[in-house]
Write a protein that holds these residues in place. Sequence first.
Motif, PDB file in Angstrom:
ATOM      1  N   LEU A 107       0.829  -1.204   0.000  1.00  0.00           N
ATOM      2  CA  LEU A 107       0.000   0.000   0.000  1.00  0.00           C
ATOM      3  C   LEU A 107       0.864   1.255   0.000  1.00  0.00           C
ATOM      4  CD1 LEU A 107      -2.746  -1.117   2.533  1.00  0.00           C
ATOM      5  CD2 LEU A 107      -2.887  -1.117   0.035  1.00  0.00           C
ATOM      6  N   TRP A 108       1.990   1.202   0.730  1.00  0.00           N
ATOM      7  CA  TRP A 108       2.888   2.369   0.753  1.00  0.00           C
ATOM      8  C   TRP A 108       3.451   2.611  -0.644  1.00  0.00           C
ATOM      9  CZ3 TRP A 108       4.080   6.368   3.768  1.00  0.00           C
ATOM     10  CH2 TRP A 108       5.182   7.151   3.388  1.00  0.00           C
ATOM     11  N   TYR A 109       3.959   1.563  -1.266  1.00  0.00           N
ATOM     12  CA  TYR A 109       4.554   1.703  -2.592  1.00  0.00           C
ATOM     13  C   TYR A 109       3.474   1.581  -3.660  1.00  0.00           C
ATOM     14  CZ  TYR A 109       9.140   1.633  -0.470  1.00  0.00           C
ATOM     15  OH  TYR A 109      10.243   1.957   0.269  1.00  0.00           O
ATOM     16  N   SER A 110       2.535   2.517  -3.627  1.00  0.00           N
ATOM     17  CA  SER A 110       1.462   2.579  -4.628  1.00  0.00           C
ATOM     18  C   SER A 110       1.316   4.023  -5.089  1.00  0.00           C
ATOM     19  CB  SER A 110       0.137   2.086  -4.025  1.00  0.00           C
ATOM     20  OG  SER A 110      -0.358   3.016  -3.076  1.00  0.00           O
ATOM     21  N   SER A 111       0.710   4.214  -6.249  1.00  0.00           N
ATOM     22  CA  SER A 111       0.507   5.572  -6.770  1.00  0.00           C
ATOM     23  C   SER A 111      -0.432   6.387  -5.887  1.00  0.00           C
ATOM     24  CB  SER A 111      -0.038   5.505  -8.199  1.00  0.00           C
ATOM     25  OG  SER A 111       0.968   5.027  -9.064  1.00  0.00           O
ATOM     26  N   ILE A 112      -1.345   5.719  -5.193  1.00  0.00           N
ATOM     27  CA  ILE A 112      -2.263   6.438  -4.299  1.00  0.00           C
ATOM     28  C   ILE A 112      -1.457   7.074  -3.170  1.00  0.00           C
ATOM     29  CG2 ILE A 112      -4.279   6.226  -2.788  1.00  0.00           C
ATOM     30  CD1 ILE A 112      -4.885   5.622  -5.789  1.00  0.00           C
ATOM     31  N   TYR A 156      -0.574  -4.655  -6.899  1.00  0.00           N
ATOM     32  CA  TYR A 156      -1.282  -5.212  -5.744  1.00  0.00           C
ATOM     33  C   TYR A 156      -2.656  -4.561  -5.590  1.00  0.00           C
ATOM     34  CZ  TYR A 156      -2.911  -6.215  -1.123  1.00  0.00           C
ATOM     35  OH  TYR A 156      -3.712  -6.587  -0.075  1.00  0.00           O
ATOM     36  N   LEU A 157      -2.713  -3.232  -5.748  1.00  0.00           N
ATOM     37  CA  LEU A 157      -4.001  -2.536  -5.623  1.00  0.00           C
ATOM     38  C   LEU A 157      -5.014  -3.090  -6.623  1.00  0.00           C
ATOM     39  CD1 LEU A 157      -3.189   1.252  -5.063  1.00  0.00           C
ATOM     40  CD2 LEU A 157      -3.891  -0.448  -3.381  1.00  0.00           C
ATOM     41  N   ILE A 158      -4.569  -3.345  -7.827  1.00  0.00           N
ATOM     42  CA  ILE A 158      -5.466  -3.896  -8.856  1.00  0.00           C
ATOM     43  C   ILE A 158      -5.958  -5.277  -8.421  1.00  0.00           C
ATOM     44  CG2 ILE A 158      -5.594  -4.735 -11.233  1.00  0.00           C
ATOM     45  CD1 ILE A 158      -3.564  -2.387 -11.896  1.00  0.00           C
ATOM     46  N   ASP A 163      -9.835   0.268  -8.769  1.00  0.00           N
ATOM     47  CA  ASP A 163     -10.122   0.589 -10.161  1.00  0.00           C
ATOM     48  C   ASP A 163      -8.849   1.087 -10.849  1.00  0.00           C
ATOM     49  OD1 ASP A 163     -12.191   1.118 -12.294  1.00  0.00           O
ATOM     50  OD2 ASP A 163     -11.343   3.139 -12.068  1.00  0.00           O
ATOM     51  N   LEU A 164      -8.522   0.494 -11.976  1.00  0.00           N
ATOM     52  CA  LEU A 164      -7.326   0.861 -12.735  1.00  0.00           C
ATOM     53  C   LEU A 164      -7.333   2.338 -13.107  1.00  0.00           C
ATOM     54  CD1 LEU A 164      -4.714   0.081 -14.174  1.00  0.00           C
ATOM     55  CD2 LEU A 164      -6.073  -0.652 -16.128  1.00  0.00           C
ATOM     56  N   GLU A 165      -8.505   2.863 -13.441  1.00  0.00           N
ATOM     57  CA  GLU A 165      -8.634   4.287 -13.810  1.00  0.00           C
ATOM     58  C   GLU A 165      -8.232   5.198 -12.645  1.00  0.00           C
ATOM     59  OE1 GLU A 165      -9.625   7.287 -16.572  1.00  0.00           O
ATOM     60  OE2 GLU A 165      -9.775   5.135 -16.910  1.00  0.00           O
ATOM     61  N   ILE A 180      -6.221   4.455 -10.137  1.00  0.00           N
ATOM     62  CA  ILE A 180      -4.777   4.307  -9.931  1.00  0.00           C
ATOM     63  C   ILE A 180      -4.015   5.104 -10.989  1.00  0.00           C
ATOM     64  CG2 ILE A 180      -2.858   2.658  -9.922  1.00  0.00           C
ATOM     65  CD1 ILE A 180      -4.932   0.567  -8.900  1.00  0.00           C
ATOM     66  N   SER A 181      -4.452   5.025 -12.230  1.00  0.00           N
ATOM     67  CA  SER A 181      -3.794   5.762 -13.325  1.00  0.00           C
ATOM     68  C   SER A 181      -3.879   7.265 -13.108  1.00  0.00           C
ATOM     69  CB  SER A 181      -4.432   5.399 -14.667  1.00  0.00           C
ATOM     70  OG  SER A 181      -4.225   4.044 -14.954  1.00  0.00           O
ATOM     71  N   ARG A 182      -5.049   7.744 -12.644  1.00  0.00           N
ATOM     72  CA  ARG A 182      -5.202   9.178 -12.366  1.00  0.00           C
ATOM     73  C   ARG A 182      -4.271   9.626 -11.242  1.00  0.00           C
ATOM     74  NH1 ARG A 182     -10.835   9.249 -13.743  1.00  0.00           N
ATOM     75  NH2 ARG A 182     -11.306   8.265 -11.777  1.00  0.00           N
ATOM     76  N   ALA A 183      -4.201   8.828 -10.184  1.00  0.00           N
ATOM     77  CA  ALA A 183      -3.328   9.169  -9.058  1.00  0.00           C
ATOM     78  C   ALA A 183      -1.868   9.204  -9.497  1.00  0.00           C
ATOM     79  CB  ALA A 183      -3.513   8.164  -7.918  1.00  0.00           C
ATOM     80  N   LYS A 184      -1.483   8.230 -10.306  1.00  0.00           N
ATOM     81  CA  LYS A 184      -0.098   8.177 -10.796  1.00  0.00           C
ATOM     82  C   LYS A 184       0.218   9.412 -11.641  1.00  0.00           C
ATOM     83  CE  LYS A 184       3.049   5.334 -13.509  1.00  0.00           C
ATOM     84  NZ  LYS A 184       3.208   4.084 -14.250  1.00  0.00           N
ATOM     85  N   LYS A 185      -0.693   9.769 -12.530  1.00  0.00           N
ATOM     86  CA  LYS A 185      -0.481  10.926 -13.400  1.00  0.00           C
ATOM     87  C   LYS A 185      -0.347  12.206 -12.575  1.00  0.00           C
ATOM     88  CE  LYS A 185      -2.464  13.460 -17.248  1.00  0.00           C
ATOM     89  NZ  LYS A 185      -3.627  13.722 -18.056  1.00  0.00           N
ATOM     90  N   LEU A 186      -1.234  12.397 -11.595  1.00  0.00           N
ATOM     91  CA  LEU A 186      -1.172  13.593 -10.742  1.00  0.00           C
ATOM     92  C   LEU A 186       0.114  13.622  -9.919  1.00  0.00           C
ATOM     93  CD1 LEU A 186      -4.851  13.852  -9.467  1.00  0.00           C
ATOM     94  CD2 LEU A 186      -3.627  15.557 -10.828  1.00  0.00           C
ATOM     95  N   ALA A 187       0.503  12.474  -9.362  1.00  0.00           N
ATOM     96  CA  ALA A 187       1.726  12.412  -8.556  1.00  0.00           C
ATOM     97  C   ALA A 187       2.949  12.785  -9.388  1.00  0.00           C
ATOM     98  CB  ALA A 187       1.888  11.020  -7.949  1.00  0.00           C
ATOM     99  N   ILE A 188       3.012  12.265 -10.607  1.00  0.00           N
ATOM    100  CA  ILE A 188       4.154  12.568 -11.480  1.00  0.00           C
ATOM    101  C   ILE A 188       4.151  14.043 -11.877  1.00  0.00           C
ATOM    102  CG2 ILE A 188       5.139  12.110 -13.770  1.00  0.00           C
ATOM    103  CD1 ILE A 188       4.343   9.141 -13.302  1.00  0.00           C
ATOM    104  N   GLU A 189       2.964  14.605 -12.187  1.00  0.00           N
ATOM    105  CA  GLU A 189       2.893  16.034 -12.515  1.00  0.00           C
ATOM    106  C   GLU A 189       3.371  16.892 -11.348  1.00  0.00           C
ATOM    107  OE1 GLU A 189      -1.004  17.180 -13.923  1.00  0.00           O
ATOM    108  OE2 GLU A 189      -0.945  15.686 -15.532  1.00  0.00           O
ATOM    109  N   LEU A 190       2.955  16.558 -10.131  1.00  0.00           N
ATOM    110  CA  LEU A 190       3.392  17.324  -8.956  1.00  0.00           C
ATOM    111  C   LEU A 190       4.890  17.170  -8.733  1.00  0.00           C
ATOM    112  CD1 LEU A 190       0.412  16.588  -6.536  1.00  0.00           C
ATOM    113  CD2 LEU A 190       0.997  18.797  -7.563  1.00  0.00           C
ATOM    114  N   MET A 191       5.423  15.959  -8.936  1.00  0.00           N
ATOM    115  CA  MET A 191       6.856  15.737  -8.778  1.00  0.00           C
ATOM    116  C   MET A 191       7.639  16.563  -9.792  1.00  0.00           C
ATOM    117  SD  MET A 191       9.130  12.280  -9.273  1.00  0.00           S
ATOM    118  CE  MET A 191       8.860  12.310 -11.032  1.00  0.00           C
ATOM    119  N   LEU A 192       7.186  16.585 -11.043  1.00  0.00           N
ATOM    120  CA  LEU A 192       7.881  17.355 -12.077  1.00  0.00           C
ATOM    121  C   LEU A 192       7.837  18.853 -11.770  1.00  0.00           C
ATOM    122  CD1 LEU A 192       6.752  15.400 -15.267  1.00  0.00           C
ATOM    123  CD2 LEU A 192       9.014  15.367 -14.162  1.00  0.00           C
TER     124      LEU A 192
END
Length: 191
Positions: A95-100, A164-166, A171-173, A175-187
């Motif tokens: 859970l820690w190592y997840s995009s959420i 693991y979350l999947i 929901d894959l959608e 997770i994908s949204r969270a990953k995209k937002l996290a990467i945008e904030l990191m950049l």
Amino acid sequence: ADGLEKVWLPDIGRLTVGEKKYISHGESLSYNSGHKTGGRSPWYAIPGVVIPDVMLTVFGELPRLLINDASLPASNSILIGRFKGSFSTDEFLMLWYSSITRLGIELAVHSLGGGVLVMVPREGDSVMMPKPVGKKVPVSLLKKLKESLEVNDLQSAYEIGDQYLIKAGWDLEDISRAKKLAIELMLRRKK
């Protein structure tokens, strides 16, 4: 582990004869009145050392979470945590190592600039992460996570947590949204 043998964490209420002799020897050398030890009570106890359930790195592009399954002592120079309930540490790692959770880190932890995050206790407490669901973590995912962390490949570690979350029904959608937002904030914080 070399330094571990040199850390003495006495049980103050149940000192052995050898430990009492060791303390007396230190007092004969005036160690009890030293700069750091003079203000301690008892003088030989190292302050701020506990045995936590988890440890978190403080500085870095992304924090690393370590499960303390070896019951190693930790000083107050790293972030530590204790579990309030009983649940699978394997699931907690996933859970820690997840995009959420990665999105939660990006939202809660401040940056020094240049992309380096600096997590302080209050921020560590406020990182949101998925709630444990009690599903058994596949051994293959744990093995992949361990391999990624051993080579410091945190990007892959977060991908494995998402797998693991999947499997746990997320929901894959989402997770994908969270990953995209996290990467945008990191950049953004790297600018």
